[in-house]
Design a protein around this motif. Structure first.
Motif, PDB file in Angstrom:
ATOM      1  N   LEU A  49      -3.694   2.310   5.559  1.00 52.52           N
ATOM      2  CA  LEU A  49      -3.019   3.298   6.402  1.00 52.52           C
ATOM      3  C   LEU A  49      -3.782   3.412   7.708  1.00 52.52           C
ATOM      4  O   LEU A  49      -5.004   3.295   7.753  1.00 52.52           O
ATOM      5  CB  LEU A  49      -2.967   4.619   5.657  1.00 52.52           C
ATOM      6  N   ALA A  66       7.548   4.803   3.892  1.00 51.44           N
ATOM      7  CA  ALA A  66       7.396   5.142   5.306  1.00 51.44           C
ATOM      8  C   ALA A  66       7.072   6.630   5.470  1.00 51.44           C
ATOM      9  O   ALA A  66       6.200   7.009   6.261  1.00 51.44           O
ATOM     10  CB  ALA A  66       8.680   4.778   6.055  1.00 51.44           C
ATOM     11  N   ALA A  67       7.768   7.443   4.666  1.00 55.87           N
ATOM     12  CA  ALA A  67       7.530   8.883   4.766  1.00 55.87           C
ATOM     13  C   ALA A  67       6.114   9.240   4.345  1.00 55.87           C
ATOM     14  O   ALA A  67       5.429  10.049   4.983  1.00 55.87           O
ATOM     15  CB  ALA A  67       8.546   9.629   3.900  1.00 55.87           C
ATOM     16  N   LYS A 115      11.951   3.726   2.212  1.00 57.85           N
ATOM     17  CA  LYS A 115      11.977   4.961   2.998  1.00 57.85           C
ATOM     18  C   LYS A 115      10.868   5.893   2.556  1.00 57.85           C
ATOM     19  O   LYS A 115      10.189   6.533   3.365  1.00 57.85           O
ATOM     20  CB  LYS A 115      13.336   5.663   2.818  1.00 57.85           C
ATOM     21  N   LEU A 147       7.699  16.278   0.086  1.00 58.58           N
ATOM     22  CA  LEU A 147       8.548  15.389   0.878  1.00 58.58           C
ATOM     23  C   LEU A 147       9.877  15.192   0.162  1.00 58.58           C
ATOM     24  O   LEU A 147       9.913  15.006  -1.051  1.00 58.58           O
ATOM     25  CB  LEU A 147       7.875  14.013   1.052  1.00 58.58           C
ATOM     26  N   GLU A 182      -0.808   9.828   7.690  1.00 57.57           N
ATOM     27  CA  GLU A 182      -1.445   9.583   8.970  1.00 57.57           C
ATOM     28  C   GLU A 182      -1.386  10.816   9.874  1.00 57.57           C
ATOM     29  O   GLU A 182      -2.261  11.028  10.705  1.00 57.57           O
ATOM     30  CB  GLU A 182      -0.802   8.372   9.650  1.00 57.57           C
ATOM     31  N   ALA A 183      -0.354  11.620   9.665  1.00 53.91           N
ATOM     32  CA  ALA A 183      -0.229  12.817  10.493  1.00 53.91           C
ATOM     33  C   ALA A 183      -1.323  13.837  10.171  1.00 53.91           C
ATOM     34  O   ALA A 183      -1.784  14.567  11.044  1.00 53.91           O
ATOM     35  CB  ALA A 183       1.143  13.438  10.279  1.00 53.91           C
ATOM     36  N   SER A 184      -1.714  13.894   8.929  1.00 52.79           N
ATOM     37  CA  SER A 184      -2.680  14.938   8.567  1.00 52.79           C
ATOM     38  C   SER A 184      -3.758  14.365   7.665  1.00 52.79           C
ATOM     39  O   SER A 184      -3.952  14.825   6.560  1.00 52.79           O
ATOM     40  CB  SER A 184      -1.934  16.056   7.834  1.00 52.79           C
ATOM     41  N   ARG A 185      -4.440  13.341   8.136  1.00 58.44           N
ATOM     42  CA  ARG A 185      -5.306  12.648   7.202  1.00 58.44           C
ATOM     43  C   ARG A 185      -6.624  13.353   6.957  1.00 58.44           C
ATOM     44  O   ARG A 185      -7.251  13.152   5.914  1.00 58.44           O
ATOM     45  CB  ARG A 185      -5.530  11.203   7.614  1.00 58.44           C
ATOM     46  N   GLN A 235       3.507   7.271   4.399  1.00 50.93           N
ATOM     47  CA  GLN A 235       2.590   6.763   5.406  1.00 50.93           C
ATOM     48  C   GLN A 235       2.526   7.722   6.594  1.00 50.93           C
ATOM     49  O   GLN A 235       1.448   8.063   7.075  1.00 50.93           O
ATOM     50  CB  GLN A 235       3.065   5.378   5.853  1.00 50.93           C
ATOM     51  N   HIS A 236       3.697   8.172   7.013  1.00 48.38           N
ATOM     52  CA  HIS A 236       3.753   9.072   8.157  1.00 48.38           C
ATOM     53  C   HIS A 236       3.019  10.375   7.854  1.00 48.38           C
ATOM     54  O   HIS A 236       2.212  10.854   8.641  1.00 48.38           O
ATOM     55  CB  HIS A 236       5.218   9.351   8.520  1.00 48.38           C
ATOM     56  N   GLU A 237       3.302  10.907   6.679  1.00 45.10           N
ATOM     57  CA  GLU A 237       2.692  12.171   6.297  1.00 45.10           C
ATOM     58  C   GLU A 237       1.169  12.040   6.216  1.00 45.10           C
ATOM     59  O   GLU A 237       0.423  12.886   6.690  1.00 45.10           O
ATOM     60  CB  GLU A 237       3.261  12.633   4.939  1.00 45.10           C
TER      61      GLU A 237
END
Lengths: 114, 932
Positions: free
Chosen positions: B202, B770-771, B767, B603, B777-780, B773-775
């Motif tokens: 990630l 991706a979600a 999907k 999610l 990376e957004a708040s790691r 991964q996004h989550e």
């Protein structure tokens, strides 16, 4: 005597060539062949070609050596002569031959049982 | 003796200068003739007469020259050279046939060489050290070869027979530096075909680097020096030593572009600054098959992995394998005796510890040190089976070439007959033909080596591209002398196998028939067709055995891929979360994990989230001792069980039904290793094993580390004085694909305890990934993560990969065999039919119906095929019985494999007979009669 002509032993020819060279000094192949025929009083006719095979063998063992020279008629010819090692071999072979021929001789003198 | 050597030297000299010798001898003969003729002229002959008579007296000049050449030189070498020259000429004359024969044999030899090269690179590979035969690995007779550090140190310090004992720990991977680039994503086609996928790191996660832990004396014992810098000092393996590391040259080149300033620099591994003191030479992997990025002292590696570990003093956890170097002149037996005496003393001093051999159960044994470990009987048998299978391919190739050569020897019969007629001996002809076939095989052998080398190189490059770039597998696949000897042996065997029969037949033709050009009419026909029948039958039977074996392997591998695992891995992705140990406290990490799990669970793309200590079909298998009757856990008689620490959501996420009782509740989950009074869920098999014929619900039991369970340093071990069974879960296959787990204890933990996070997607997995991964990376929040989709997570596990590889490999072997055999059968059957064109023509002229003649030809050509199939069935039945331990979910007389293989062969044989037969029956009778 066809049997003897064809039955000539390889080792015997070697011995004859060595002895001839020992007695006569350097000789070419033709001379050696002639000499052996003369000495055997034509009773032993050597195929002249085989003399050369015999000479190759003796050369390989370094019992004789060879140089190119000129013959009596001024013809180019290869002269063979006996080496020191060749003389030693000759005396050993001659000794052996005498012993064997002695044995054979005695065997042939045995009276046939009747 | 001296005379002999002189004679030989003279022969060699003469052999080397044939021209000069010939000239010399010709001159001598010339002067001889001249002298002889002169003498004869002297005796009264005319010069012409004299010349003629002299020639006759001297004998045939060319024979004399030949004899002279033979007695002065090396006649045998001369003859072989002549044969070679002749063979090359003959092969060149028939270039098309030569090419086909060479390619056929080369394929057979190439496959064999490739398999042997791989076998050689794995099983026969010694470790990379000078005098590797003096290096042994110290294992135990029960197969367990791990030791704790204090035990290793005891052996090291007290053994007097070894010149040194070195230890190698486990491979690890660490995060390096603060942040780096994620690994490249381009993967090779082969890796794709084999189904390899790799985790995506990630974004923001630091780059990973691999390491291997070694003892301080490792390089000294192996006798290996780093390419640059120095090796470890013995004291650098201590608990308090300053952190130092060596890197591999591969890593230095890949990551640092050979920067000479790396030496002495500090790199950060898991947050700890480590000084680089040396660089090991390229591809050096020591006692391990993988070239690591870092070589670390054992104690340092363990501290980096888990700061709490006390490797140096922890006698209860295993950490390393041990290798020793025997000094010259020391027998392994005496060293073994000494080591077993030391083991007995250790056992006496520490009776209660788990590690170490128990006198009656196991003793120390030495095996040759190899990076891949010592192959056991099963692995060796498997390798032999593969070698035998590709051996069959070569056999079929030989049969093909033999029938090609037979067909050609028919056309060469006249040439050979003439040579026999003018006085060549049969032995001479045989030698000549075999020389020709040996040249053919050697050409094929050389081509085969190249083929195998290229294909292996290609595979290696592909595999290397498939692996994450912190894993460098150093497979040494270049052909070494052993491989070359093997290929040479194969080529010679192929010469005999394919050439002896044609050569024997060709050198004994019926002279008059051959010279009269009647070689192929009815006279010799019966015998010849009998021989061909034999060859067709043999080829069919060998190929059937091969096809059935390959079919069984392919089918069993496919079965393995479809097997019901007991859980549903589709749509489950996995997330490995970690954080640099030095910068985050365990409490912080736990809190962040909990937050992350909560956020992921909320999610919409995610159906459920769970965590577990162990990945099904992955590594990390751990066992604990279990007492169901109140006896001590250290009793020799205690049972042991595998365990998995799971969050309550695990069963729902994985789709494992709870058959009886209930699931864990969130309140029952524990955070540490203490499970006193906790509930437990057991698998069906476990319930049957521990409480046969009883209701497992409500049963009490104790568990904890026992005497025989391996423990790894830095890892806790769950324990409980009393736990109660509250549920029974359905059996799963999480250890091996071959059967359900014999034991499995599920213990409840909270998500913050660690382990892998499992995510079941709702709907499309892509999907969801991706979600996630996004989550992430957004708040790691300082966490590092690796995300694996379900294919990567499960179908990349060793069992699946082995099955897939097995399926691919056996399909390739089977296809090659079928191709070879079809071509061969087509060739032989087709040849027989073509030879009978004339006969068919006569039959047609006499009024035979077309289908009638065709039927006759087909029945006759199919008879040997049928006999071959019968023999092949018998052979295949024997072979499949031998293979039965490798087949699972499949009868060893699997009808699909047997009938399928037979059907495929039947069809190709029928086609091979039908096509030429059709041609023959369509021919005008007059044309057929004029055929010869």
């Amino acid at each position: 005597m066809p049997e003897i002509k064809s039955g000539i032993l390889q080792g015997t020819l070697d011995l004859m060539v060595l002895k001839t060279l020992d007695a006569m000094g350097p000789l070419h192949g033709y001379g050696i062949a002639r000499r052996i025929e003369q000495l055997s009083e034509e009773a032993l006719q050597v195929n002249q070609g085989t003399i050369y095979l015999c000479l190759v063998r003796l050369l390989q063992k370094r019992w004789i050596s060879a140089v190119w020279g000129a013959s009596e008629n001024n013809r180019k010819a290869k002269f063979y002569s006996i080496t020191k090692a060749g003389r030693k071999q000759l005396s050993a072979e001659a000794e052996n031959w005498k012993r064997v021929s002695g044995v054979i001789g005695r065997m042939l003198q045995l009276a046939t049982r009747s | 003796m001296l005379t002999r050597i002189r004679a030989l030297a003279a022969r060699v000299r003469a052999f080397a200068t044939p021209r000069a010798c010939d000239r010399d001898f010709d001159q001598e003969l010339e002067s001889h003739l001249a002298m002889l003729a002169e003498d004869k002229v002297g005796r009264g002959m005319t010069p012409e007469q004299a010349h003629r008579s002299a020639r006759i007296e001297l004998g045939g000049l060319s024979q004399l020259r030949e004899a002279h050449r033979e007695s002065r030189g090396l006649p045998l070498v001369d003859a072989v050279l002549n044969d070679l020259r002749y063979a090359l000429r003959a092969l060149r004359k028939d270039a098309g046939l030569t090419a086909v024969a060479v390619m056929t044999l080369a394929t057979g030899i190439g496959v064999n060489t490739a398999v042997f090269t791989a076998y050689n690179a794995v099983a026969l590979r010694p470790i990379q050290a000078p005098e590797p035969h003096r290096m042994v690995q110290i294992t135990r007779s029960n197969g367990d070869d791990f030791y704790s550090y204090p035990d290793y140190a005891y052996y090291r310090d007290n053994s007097k027979t070894f010149s040194g004992l070195a230890a190698m720990g486990f491979g690890h991977s660490f995060s390096m530096g603060e942040a780096g680039s994620p690994p490249p994503t381009d993967r090779s086609i082969v890796a794709g075909a084999a189904g390899f996928r790799f985790p995506r790191a990630l974004a923001g996660s630091p780059e990973r680097a691999s390491s291997i832990g070694i003892s301080g004396n490792y390089f000294r014992v192996l006798g290996v020096h780093p390419a640059i810098g120095r090796m470890f000092l013995p004291e650098e393996d201590g608990a308090k030593a300053a952190p130092v590391a060596l890197v591999s040259q591969n890593f230095w080149e890949r990551r640092f572009a050979r920067d000479p300033g790396l030496l002495g620099r500090h790199l950060t591994l898991n947050g700890v600054r480590v000084t680089i003191v040396g660089i090991t030479s390229r591809d050096f992997s020591g006692t391990w098959p993988i070239v690591p990025d870092f070589w670390l002292p054992l104690s340092l590696q363990s501290r980096l992995a888990s700061p709490a570990a006390d490797l140096i003093r922890d006698r209860n956890s295993v950490c390393c394998r041990v290798y020793g170097r025997l000094p010259a002149g020391t027998e392994a037996v005496s060293a073994e005796a000494e080591m077993n005496a030391l083991a007995a003393r250790l056992e006496f001093a520490f009776p209660a510890r788990q590690d170490g051999p128990t006198r009656e159960r196991s003793r120390l044994v030495f095996v040759p040190a190899s990076p891949f470990g010592h192959p056991d009987a099963r692995a060796t048998a498997f390798a032999m089976a593969i070698l035998a299978a590709v051996g069959l391919i070569l056999l079929i190739a030989c049969a093909n070439v033999a029938s090609l050569l037979l067909a050609r020897s028919a056309t060469r019969q006249r040439e050979i007959a003439i040579r026999l007629a003018i006085g060549a001996g049969r032995g001479r002809i045989l030698r000549q033909l075999l020389t020709e076939y040996a040249v053919l095989s050697l050409l094929a052998g050389a081509t085969g080596v190249l083929l195998s080398w290229w294909s292996l190189r290609f595979l290696m490059v592909q595999i290397a591209a498939a692996l994450p770039n912190y894993l460098t597998v150093a497979l040494h696949v270049a052909p070494d002398y052993r491989v070359l000897m093997y290929t040479l042996f194969l080529s010679m065997a192929a010469t005999v196998a394919s050439g002896l029969l044609p050569a024997l037949r060709a050198s004994s033709p019926n002279l008059t028939a051959a010279l009269k050009d009647e070689g192929s009419t009815s006279g010799g026909f019966l015998r010849k067709s009998l021989l061909r029948d034999w060859m067709v039958g043999a080829q069919v039977s060998v190929c059937l055995v091969l096809l059935i074996a390959a079919g069984l392997l392919t089918r069993t591998s496919q079965r393995a891929l479809q097997i019901d695992l007991g859980f549903d891995y589709r749509n489950i992705s996995m997330l490995h979360v970690s954080s640099p140990a030095a910068t985050t406290s365990p409490a912080q990490l736990a809190a962040r994990r909990t937050q992350l799990a909560q956020r992921l669970a909320s999610l919409p793309e995610i159906q459920s989230v769970a965590a577990a200590s162990r990945v099904p079909l992955g590594g990390g298998i751990r066992a604990i001792a279990v007492s169901i009757n109140g006896a001590s856990l250290y009793d020799p008689g205690t049972q042991s069980a595998l365990y998995n620490l799971v969050t309550p959501g695990y069963f729902a996420t994985m789709g494992i039904p709870i058959l009886r009782g209930r699931n864990f509740t969130a309140q029952e989950s524990r955070g540490g290793d203490n499970f006193d009074g906790s509930p437990a869920i057991v698998s069906e098999a476990t319930a049957k094993l521990f409480w046969p014929g009883q209701d497992p619900l409500g049963k009490q039991f104790a568990f904890g580390p026992g005497r025989n369970n391996l423990r790894f340093s830095g890892e806790g071990s769950p324990h409980s004085v009393s736990s109660v069974v509250i549920g029974v879960a359905k059996d799963v296959r999480s250890v091996s694909l071959k059967g359900v787990d014999q034991t499995c204890l599920y213990l409840p933990v909270t998500v913050d305890r660690g382990g892998t996070i499992f995510l079941r997607a709702r709907g499309n997995e892509g999907k969801a990934l991706a979600a996630v991964q996004h989550e992430f990376e957004a708040s790691r929040n300082g966490l590092e993560g690796e995300l694996l989709d379900s294919r990567t997570a499960f179908t990349n596990q060793a069992g699946f990969v082995a099955s897939r590889m097995g399926a691919i490999g056996s399909a390739i072997i089977g296809a090659l065999g079928l191709l070879m055999a079809s071509v061969g059968i087509y060739g032989t059957v087709g040849f027989v039919v073509t030879q009978r064109t004339q006969e068919i023509g006569i039959r047609m002229a006499l009024g035979a119906q077309r289908w009638n003649a065709m039927g006759l030809v087909l029945t006759e050509t199919m008879r040997p095929v049928a006999i071959g199939l019968t023999a092949g069935f018998v052979g295949a039945a024997i072979v499949s019985r031998l293979m039965s331990s490798y087949l699972f979910g499949l009868s060893s007389l699997d009808s699909v494999a047997f009938l399928g293989a037979a059907g495929v062969l039947m069809v190709s044989a029928l086609l091979a007979g039908y096509l030429p037969a059709r041609r023959a029956t369509w021919v005008e009778p007059m044309t057929a009669l004029r055929h010869e």
